[in-house]
Design an enzyme around this catalytic site. Sequence first.
Site, PDB file in Angstrom:
ATOM      1  N   HIS A   1      36.890  47.269  13.579  1.00  0.00           N
ATOM      2  CA  HIS A   1      35.561  47.824  13.837  1.00  0.00           C
ATOM      3  C   HIS A   1      34.625  47.696  12.641  1.00  0.00           C
ATOM      4  O   HIS A   1      34.699  48.482  11.687  1.00  0.00           O
ATOM      5  CB  HIS A   1      35.717  49.302  14.257  1.00  0.00           C
ATOM      6  CG  HIS A   1      34.457  49.917  14.778  1.00  0.00           C
ATOM      7  ND1 HIS A   1      34.045  51.184  14.457  1.00  0.00           N
ATOM      8  CD2 HIS A   1      33.503  49.413  15.595  1.00  0.00           C
ATOM      9  CE1 HIS A   1      32.899  51.441  15.059  1.00  0.00           C
ATOM     10  NE2 HIS A   1      32.557  50.385  15.759  1.00  0.00           N
TER      11      HIS A   1
ATOM     12  N   ASN B   1      32.142  57.509  13.909  1.00  0.00           N
ATOM     13  CA  ASN B   1      31.293  58.047  14.971  1.00  0.00           C
ATOM     14  C   ASN B   1      31.711  59.452  15.402  1.00  0.00           C
ATOM     15  O   ASN B   1      30.880  60.240  15.847  1.00  0.00           O
ATOM     16  CB  ASN B   1      31.261  57.094  16.170  1.00  0.00           C
ATOM     17  CG  ASN B   1      30.392  55.885  15.884  1.00  0.00           C
ATOM     18  OD1 ASN B   1      29.436  55.977  15.122  1.00  0.00           O
ATOM     19  ND2 ASN B   1      30.712  54.747  16.470  1.00  0.00           N
TER      20      ASN B   1
HETATM   21  P1  NAD Z   1      25.162  42.167  21.701  1.00  0.00           P
HETATM   22  O1  NAD Z   1      24.649  42.521  23.041  1.00  0.00           O
HETATM   23  O2  NAD Z   1      24.202  41.934  20.590  1.00  0.00           O
HETATM   24  O3  NAD Z   1      26.078  40.847  21.824  1.00  0.00           O
HETATM   25  C1  NAD Z   1      27.063  40.663  22.789  1.00  0.00           C
HETATM   26  C2  NAD Z   1      27.229  39.168  23.029  1.00  0.00           C
HETATM   27  O4  NAD Z   1      28.372  38.993  23.886  1.00  0.00           O
HETATM   28  C3  NAD Z   1      26.043  38.516  23.751  1.00  0.00           C
HETATM   29  O5  NAD Z   1      25.581  37.400  22.998  1.00  0.00           O
HETATM   30  C4  NAD Z   1      26.630  38.080  25.090  1.00  0.00           C
HETATM   31  O6  NAD Z   1      26.077  36.853  25.579  1.00  0.00           O
HETATM   32  C5  NAD Z   1      28.090  37.903  24.726  1.00  0.00           C
HETATM   33  N1  NAD Z   1      28.994  37.917  25.869  1.00  0.00           N
HETATM   34  C6  NAD Z   1      28.931  38.656  27.003  1.00  0.00           C
HETATM   35  N2  NAD Z   1      29.966  38.348  27.818  1.00  0.00           N
HETATM   36  C7  NAD Z   1      30.707  37.403  27.185  1.00  0.00           C
HETATM   37  C8  NAD Z   1      31.885  36.678  27.521  1.00  0.00           C
HETATM   38  N3  NAD Z   1      32.515  36.876  28.671  1.00  0.00           N
HETATM   39  N4  NAD Z   1      32.347  35.765  26.643  1.00  0.00           N
HETATM   40  C9  NAD Z   1      31.711  35.551  25.466  1.00  0.00           C
HETATM   41  N5  NAD Z   1      30.588  36.199  25.085  1.00  0.00           N
HETATM   42  C10 NAD Z   1      30.087  37.119  25.944  1.00  0.00           C
HETATM   43  O7  NAD Z   1      26.202  43.318  21.333  1.00  0.00           O
HETATM   44  P2  NAD Z   1      26.665  43.795  19.867  1.00  0.00           P
HETATM   45  O8  NAD Z   1      25.795  44.889  19.425  1.00  0.00           O
HETATM   46  O9  NAD Z   1      26.896  42.600  19.013  1.00  0.00           O
HETATM   47  O10 NAD Z   1      28.066  44.477  20.237  1.00  0.00           O
HETATM   48  C11 NAD Z   1      29.233  43.716  20.410  1.00  0.00           C
HETATM   49  C12 NAD Z   1      30.441  44.617  20.249  1.00  0.00           C
HETATM   50  O11 NAD Z   1      30.415  45.219  18.954  1.00  0.00           O
HETATM   51  C13 NAD Z   1      30.512  45.772  21.249  1.00  0.00           C
HETATM   52  O12 NAD Z   1      31.862  45.963  21.614  1.00  0.00           O
HETATM   53  C14 NAD Z   1      29.987  46.956  20.456  1.00  0.00           C
HETATM   54  O13 NAD Z   1      30.521  48.195  20.887  1.00  0.00           O
HETATM   55  C15 NAD Z   1      30.509  46.633  19.081  1.00  0.00           C
HETATM   56  N6  NAD Z   1      29.797  47.259  17.947  1.00  0.00           N
HETATM   57  C16 NAD Z   1      28.427  47.286  17.934  1.00  0.00           C
HETATM   58  C17 NAD Z   1      27.770  47.871  16.843  1.00  0.00           C
HETATM   59  C18 NAD Z   1      26.262  47.884  16.774  1.00  0.00           C
HETATM   60  O14 NAD Z   1      25.718  48.654  15.958  1.00  0.00           O
HETATM   61  N7  NAD Z   1      25.554  47.071  17.532  1.00  0.00           N
HETATM   62  C19 NAD Z   1      28.499  48.415  15.776  1.00  0.00           C
HETATM   63  C20 NAD Z   1      29.901  48.332  15.808  1.00  0.00           C
HETATM   64  C21 NAD Z   1      30.529  47.760  16.914  1.00  0.00           C
END
Ligand code: NAD
Length: 291
Positions: A140, A190
Site C-alpha cells: 500500500h 487510514n
Molecule cells: P485511478 O482511477 O487513477 O486509476 C485506476 C486505473 O486502473 C485506470 O487507469 C483504469 O483504466 C485502470 N483499470 C481499470 N480496470 C482495469 C483492468 N481490468 N486492467 C488494467 N487496468 C485497469 O485510481 P488510483 O487512485 O490510481 O487507485 C488505484 C488503486 O490504488 C486503488 O486500489 C486505490 O484504492 C489504491 N490507492 C489509491 C490512493 C489514492 O490516494 N488515490 C492511495 C493509496 C492506494
Amino acid sequence: MAIERVGIVGAGQMGNGIAHVFALAGYEVLMTDVSTDALDAAIALIDRNLTRQVSRDLITADTKADSMARIGTTVKLTDLGPTDLIIEAATERETIKTAIFEDLVPHLKPDTILTSNTSSISITRLASRTDRPEKFMGFHFMNPVPIMQLVELIRGIATDEPTFKTCQDVVEKLGKTSTASEDFPGFIVNRILMPMINEAIYTLYEGVGSVQSIDTSLKLGANHPMGPLELADFIGLDTCLAIMNVLHDGLADTKYRPCPLLTKYVEAGWLGRKTKRGFYDYRGETPIPTR
Ligand code: NAD
C-alpha cells in the site's frame, strides 16, 4: 527471492507513481492498463516528474533516461506473466481486481509474488481467489508515490514469511520505509487518520470551531503540517467518506459513523481541491474557508 522484473496493473494516479519509483530504483517495469490513453498519459507524466527531479538536481539526466528506458507498457494483461512481482493498482472495485487476478494466474511463474495496492478491500479475500494465497499480500503506497516515504505492507491470513521479507527488501531498495499491518479495514494509516479527520468535521458541524480555528489549532497545537480540514480537501472528500464507510461497515462500531456534514459536502459535489471547493474555496488566489 530476487525481484528484477515488476508488473504493474493500472496506470492511473497510483500506477504511474509506482512505475516511476520502481524504474528509478533499477527494476524492469511492465505496466498494463485497459486504456491506451491511460498508459500514454502515465508515461508522459512520469517523464515530466522525472524531469522535475533532474531540474532540482535530485537525479541526473542519465538516470532519468535509464529509468524511462526501463518502463514498458502493454494493454495485454497476460504479458505480465514472466515478471517476479506484480502490483495491482487498478480501479478500487473488487470485481475488477478479482477478474484481473483470475486472468493473470494461469500465465504466472510459480514463484511470482502477487500484491494489491488496495486501500480498503480485504487482502485475505483477494488472495483466496488466486492459486497462491501464501504468496499474496498488500503493498500500500501513499499518494503522491514519488514523494511519500511510507509503504504499508499487509499480511493476509495466509501470507508466508519469505513473501513478506521479499516485499520488505523491495521497499528498502525503493528508498522507502515499510510498516507491517494486519489485514483489517483501513490498515494503520487510514484507521487512525480518517477518524481524526471525521472528528474535525464533527467539531465544525457542532459549531465548536470554524474551519480556520480547527486547522490552526491542529497545526500550531499539535504540530501537524496541515490542518485536518485542509488535508481532507487534499485527499478528496469523496475518498474520505468512502474510507469512513469501509471502517464503519468493516468494524461495525458507531464510533466510525461518517459525519453528516461530510456526506453533505459530497452530495453537493464539493469534493475538495479537485473540484475547487470543499472546506475551502480554491477558485481565487488564496483558499477561503466555506464555513
Ligand atoms: P485511478 O482511477 O487513477 O486509476 C485506476 C486505473 O486502473 C485506470 O487507469 C483504469 O483504466 C485502470 N483499470 C481499470 N480496470 C482495469 C483492468 N481490468 N486492467 C488494467 N487496468 C485497469 O485510481 P488510483 O487512485 O490510481 O487507485 C488505484 C488503486 O490504488 C486503488 O486500489 C486505490 O484504492 C489504491 N490507492 C489509491 C490512493 C489514492 O490516494 N488515490 C492511495 C493509496 C492506494
